[in-house]
Design an enzyme around this catalytic site. Structure first.
Site, mmCIF file in Angstrom:
data_model
loop_
_atom_site.group_PDB
_atom_site.id
_atom_site.type_symbol
_atom_site.label_atom_id
_atom_site.label_comp_id
_atom_site.label_asym_id
_atom_site.label_seq_id
_atom_site.Cartn_x
_atom_site.Cartn_y
_atom_site.Cartn_z
ATOM 1 N N ALA A 193 34.879 -14.809 -38.690
ATOM 2 C CA ALA A 193 35.194 -14.196 -37.390
ATOM 3 C C ALA A 193 36.078 -12.955 -37.504
ATOM 4 C CB ALA A 193 35.858 -15.231 -36.480
ATOM 5 N N VAL A 198 34.953 -21.619 -46.548
ATOM 6 C CA VAL A 198 33.854 -22.527 -46.182
ATOM 7 C C VAL A 198 32.998 -22.926 -47.384
ATOM 8 C CG1 VAL A 198 33.772 -21.592 -43.830
ATOM 9 C CG2 VAL A 198 32.171 -20.725 -45.561
ATOM 10 N N TYR A 219 21.278 -14.934 -53.203
ATOM 11 C CA TYR A 219 21.543 -14.698 -51.773
ATOM 12 C C TYR A 219 20.269 -14.952 -50.976
ATOM 13 C CZ TYR A 219 22.707 -12.099 -47.483
ATOM 14 O OH TYR A 219 22.914 -11.730 -46.175
ATOM 15 N N ALA A 253 17.692 -16.733 -51.807
ATOM 16 C CA ALA A 253 17.333 -18.165 -51.862
ATOM 17 C C ALA A 253 18.234 -18.987 -50.947
ATOM 18 C CB ALA A 253 17.443 -18.667 -53.298
ATOM 19 N N LYS A 292 19.741 -17.973 -48.224
ATOM 20 C CA LYS A 292 19.405 -17.718 -46.816
ATOM 21 C C LYS A 292 18.072 -18.369 -46.452
ATOM 22 C CE LYS A 292 22.969 -15.171 -45.587
ATOM 23 N NZ LYS A 292 23.930 -15.613 -44.561
#
Ligand SMILES: NC(=O)c1ccc[n+]([C@@H]2O[C@H](COP(=O)([O-])OP(=O)(O)OC[C@H]3O[C@@H](n4cnc5c(N)ncnc54)[C@H](OP(=O)(O)O)[C@@H]3O)[C@@H](O)[C@H]2O)c1
Length: 251
Positions: free
Chosen positions: A12, A61, A156, A158, A160
């Site tokens: 964010a 995360v 990246y 793969a 997504k």
């Protein structure tokens, strides 16, 4: 946050996540804005969010335990999570013909952790609070690269692609609980992560790829996300939305 819906937004502090947080606050959401390393940017977002009741939470995360602690902290603070936007993501090059094996293995692990495991772990954790409520909405920000491939960053692409697939699996599994899951797959979008690449040596090629002759703005992606989280969109669950200015059309 009496009467307000709570949206947990990752990534964010900057770019698309920031634009989503701003758009959701405009729609009347209370925003739990998650940042990792950019404290000043997160604090300035908090000042800019319209309405009240918003709060910042710090988490990586890509760490499974940090995801669990994050959702527990948000639920302890707000009592529930009504919506999740998984915008945090990391692009890094890892050429198959150049990277040494150690770098290659590390970059796959890092990319899968941040771009795939983080979002699905967050979805699993917020679902625990949404299921008893019998409602909830989740948006995963994926990428046009999931369909076109990412020759210089295969992990990246793969990750997504995996996130598109996971979004559809979760949409089916969570629909009986009143929870909708959407994927939004942007093309090039003007953000801190992408802008150096957009305006680098491939700029002419990137713009030529687009029939609009331009890349997207974070606000354009955010208005789609805000619509999915605020509109009459339950029957759209499981859909993957292309937001790439017709620079790549699936068939
Ligand atoms: N811009 C584009 O052209 C484009 C195209 C397709 C898809 N996307 C996707 O859109 C999403 C947003 O990217 P963006 O372009 O807006 O880039 P951005 O401005 O760099 O935003 C990415 C955000 O994710 C956060 N983040 C990265 N790793 C994290 C982690 N491990 N834990 C928590 N937060 C983390 C970053 O925080 P830190 O800097 O503190 O790590 C940053 O605030 C990403 O999922 C990206 O893959 C972007």
């Amino acid at each position: 946050m009496t009467g307000k819906q709570l949206a947990l937004v990752t990534g964010a502090a900057t770019g698309i996540g920031r634009a989503c947080a701003l758009a959701l606050a405009e729609k009347g959401y209370c925003v739990a804005a998650v940042w990792r390393s950019q404290r000043e940017a997160a604090e300035s977002l908090l000042d800019e969010l319209s309405g009240d009741g918003h709060a910042l939470f710090q988490a990586d995360v890509g760490q499974a335990d940090a995801v669990q602690k994050l959702v527990a902290a948000v639920v302890a603070y707000y009592g529930r999570v009504d919506a999740l936007v998984n915008a945090a993501g990391r692009f890094s090059n890892q050429a198959v013909d150049a990277a040494d094996y150690g770098q290659w293995c590390q970059s796959w692990e890092d990319s899968l952790r941040v771009n795939l495991l983080g979002p699905v772990n967050l979805a699993q954790q917020v679902a625990q609070s949404m299921i008893p409520a019998g409602r909830g909405r989740i948006v995963n920000i994926t990428s046009r690269g999931a369909f076109r491939g990412e020759p210089a960053a295969p992990a990246y692409g793969a990750a997504k692609s995996g996130l598109n697939s996971a979004s559809q699996s979760l949409a089916v599994a969570l629909a009986p609980h009143g929870i909708s899951v959407f994927a939004v797959a942007p093309g090039w979008t003007e953000t801190p992560q992408a802008s150096p690449r957009i305006h680098g040596e491939r700029e002419a090629e990137i713009l030529a790829d687009s029939p609009l002759g331009r890349v997207g703005s974070p606000d354009e992606i955010a208005s789609l996300v805000a619509f999915l989280l605020s509109g009459n969109t339950e029957y759209l669950t499981g859909a993957i939305f292309d937001a790439n200015g017709a620079s790549y059309l699936r068939n």
